[in-house]
Design an enzyme around this catalytic site. Sequence first.
Site, PDB file in Angstrom:
ATOM      1  N   TYR A 124       0.841  -1.282  -0.084  1.00  6.31           N
ATOM      2  CA  TYR A 124       0.008  -0.007  -0.073  1.00  6.31           C
ATOM      3  C   TYR A 124       0.751   1.260   0.199  1.00  6.31           C
ATOM      4  O   TYR A 124       0.379   2.301  -0.096  1.00  6.31           O
ATOM      5  CB  TYR A 124      -0.949  -0.172   1.177  1.00  6.31           C
ATOM      6  CG  TYR A 124      -2.038  -0.834   0.986  1.00  6.31           C
ATOM      7  CD1 TYR A 124      -2.318  -2.037   0.300  1.00  6.31           C
ATOM      8  CD2 TYR A 124      -3.360  -0.784   1.778  1.00  6.31           C
ATOM      9  CE1 TYR A 124      -3.200  -2.895  -0.034  1.00  6.31           C
ATOM     10  CE2 TYR A 124      -4.502  -1.591   1.553  1.00  6.31           C
ATOM     11  CZ  TYR A 124      -4.297  -2.800   0.442  1.00  6.31           C
ATOM     12  OH  TYR A 124      -5.320  -3.600   0.364  1.00  6.31           O
ATOM     13  N   LYS A 169       2.973 -14.803   5.828  1.00  2.09           N
ATOM     14  CA  LYS A 169       3.127 -15.892   4.938  1.00  2.09           C
ATOM     15  C   LYS A 169       4.551 -15.859   4.362  1.00  2.09           C
ATOM     16  O   LYS A 169       5.113 -15.777   3.557  1.00  2.09           O
ATOM     17  CB  LYS A 169       2.374 -15.496   3.551  1.00  2.09           C
ATOM     18  CG  LYS A 169       1.979 -16.469   2.438  1.00  2.09           C
ATOM     19  CD  LYS A 169       1.025 -17.473   2.923  1.00  2.09           C
ATOM     20  CE  LYS A 169       1.005 -18.686   1.800  1.00  2.09           C
ATOM     21  NZ  LYS A 169       0.152 -19.875   2.203  1.00  2.09           N
ATOM     22  N   ASP A 202      -3.469 -17.514   4.964  1.00  2.00           N
ATOM     23  CA  ASP A 202      -4.594 -18.235   4.310  1.00  2.00           C
ATOM     24  C   ASP A 202      -5.289 -19.417   5.633  1.00  2.00           C
ATOM     25  O   ASP A 202      -6.622 -19.377   5.375  1.00  2.00           O
ATOM     26  CB  ASP A 202      -4.135 -19.337   3.162  1.00  2.00           C
ATOM     27  CG  ASP A 202      -2.806 -19.989   3.371  1.00  2.00           C
ATOM     28  OD1 ASP A 202      -2.277 -19.742   4.539  1.00  2.00           O
ATOM     29  OD2 ASP A 202      -2.430 -20.710   2.639  1.00  2.00           O
ATOM     30  N   ASP A 226      -6.155  -5.283   5.599  1.00  3.73           N
ATOM     31  CA  ASP A 226      -7.433  -4.842   5.008  1.00  3.73           C
ATOM     32  C   ASP A 226      -8.314  -5.963   4.696  1.00  3.73           C
ATOM     33  O   ASP A 226      -9.373  -5.805   4.799  1.00  3.73           O
ATOM     34  CB  ASP A 226      -6.661  -4.074   3.710  1.00  3.73           C
ATOM     35  CG  ASP A 226      -7.947  -3.177   3.046  1.00  3.73           C
ATOM     36  OD1 ASP A 226      -8.694  -2.876   3.811  1.00  3.73           O
ATOM     37  OD2 ASP A 226      -7.430  -2.747   2.142  1.00  3.73           O
ATOM     38  N   ASP A 230     -12.247  -7.061   6.496  1.00  5.56           N
ATOM     39  CA  ASP A 230     -13.366  -7.143   6.096  1.00  5.56           C
ATOM     40  C   ASP A 230     -14.248  -8.649   6.108  1.00  5.56           C
ATOM     41  O   ASP A 230     -15.313  -8.588   6.532  1.00  5.56           O
ATOM     42  CB  ASP A 230     -13.419  -7.006   4.310  1.00  5.56           C
ATOM     43  CG  ASP A 230     -13.442  -5.549   4.090  1.00  5.56           C
ATOM     44  OD1 ASP A 230     -12.967  -4.676   4.688  1.00  5.56           O
ATOM     45  OD2 ASP A 230     -14.253  -5.307   2.755  1.00  5.56           O
TER      46      ASP A 230
END
Length: 343
Positions: A124, A169, A202, A226, A230
């Site tokens: 970002y 990850k 994941d 982010d 959600d």
Amino acid sequence: MRYRIALIRGDGIGPEQSAATLKVLSAVRDCLGVDFEIVEAEAGDTCLQQRGVALPEKTIELLKNSHACLKGPVGESAADVIVRLRIMFDLYANVRPAKSLPNVPALRPDIDLVIVRENTEDLYKGYEYEFDGAAIALRVITKRGCERIARYAFELARRRRRKLVAVHKANVMKVTCGLFARTCRETSRNYPDVEYSEMYVDAAAMNLIRKPQEFDVIVTTNMFGDILSDEAAQVVGGLGLAPAANIGEDFAIFEPVHGCAPDIAGKNIANPTSMVLSSAMMFEWLGTKYGDSRCLEASNVIQRAVEKVLSGGVLTPDLGGKATTEKFGEALAAAVRALAGKT
Ligand code: GGG
């Protein structure tokens, strides 16, 4: 103390959510004696259309001269507004709670977790370019960025149920996620009272659905945070309930997790809870920063008012009810007045 709060109403449903939130803030001022002035600032898609710039200098100056900012969602210009503001004001911690609320269809009734998202680095940063037919994005993760977000998350976990999961990850992104994971692990040695573990992103996405009640604090990098926030919002009933805080050393911006939902804008059906709960986070931050018990009380009363109104079956259409944004805001303001002992 008189606080100067910058208000960015934003785009889409932002102005409707802001109007409902202002009703709640008026009740807080009247009944709890918190003294503040609201200063309006422009930013977002509408501002871009009208003024040719999504984040005017005047808005930046106004924020610099405020104690905090309350912001509605903005549309397509999010990267030029909130992502820029986070970097400009060094708001390194994005705090996104997800908690089951009464009368709201959540996956389970006992979810109470917080995602602490690093807020100034990662993909970002926006370092993207095209070269020889390829589109390239640079993922920037620094030791300093990892250290300060890890510390922030451990301190938060200490004030909660003392459980922290670092999500990354590092099995694939060995260098960038490797640095993040290693730094969280090192920091954990300073917090032996906090149960520390790690999870691949994941697996975290799956476990947020499989056993969300087991999470307390999650710390992660910018883009993973982010996305997961959600998901966490949906697990407890939807984005319309999801508040967020962008926190730095000296300044903070409070905003809904979600975007500006243009499909339901102007219909008076948006759920303003995400912005109202963001204002509760703002008062908690102001109360802690300035040692102001009235602000802390305001934060507590707003959260209880949300629970009271939802328990009473006043629900916006996203939650299966018929209350308009305006009526829901009025019900929340009335609940604040009642809880503060003045009807
Ligand atoms: N889920 C849509 C959404 O989050 N929109 C706002 C947005 O993209 N904000 C940027 C960010 O939070 O980093």
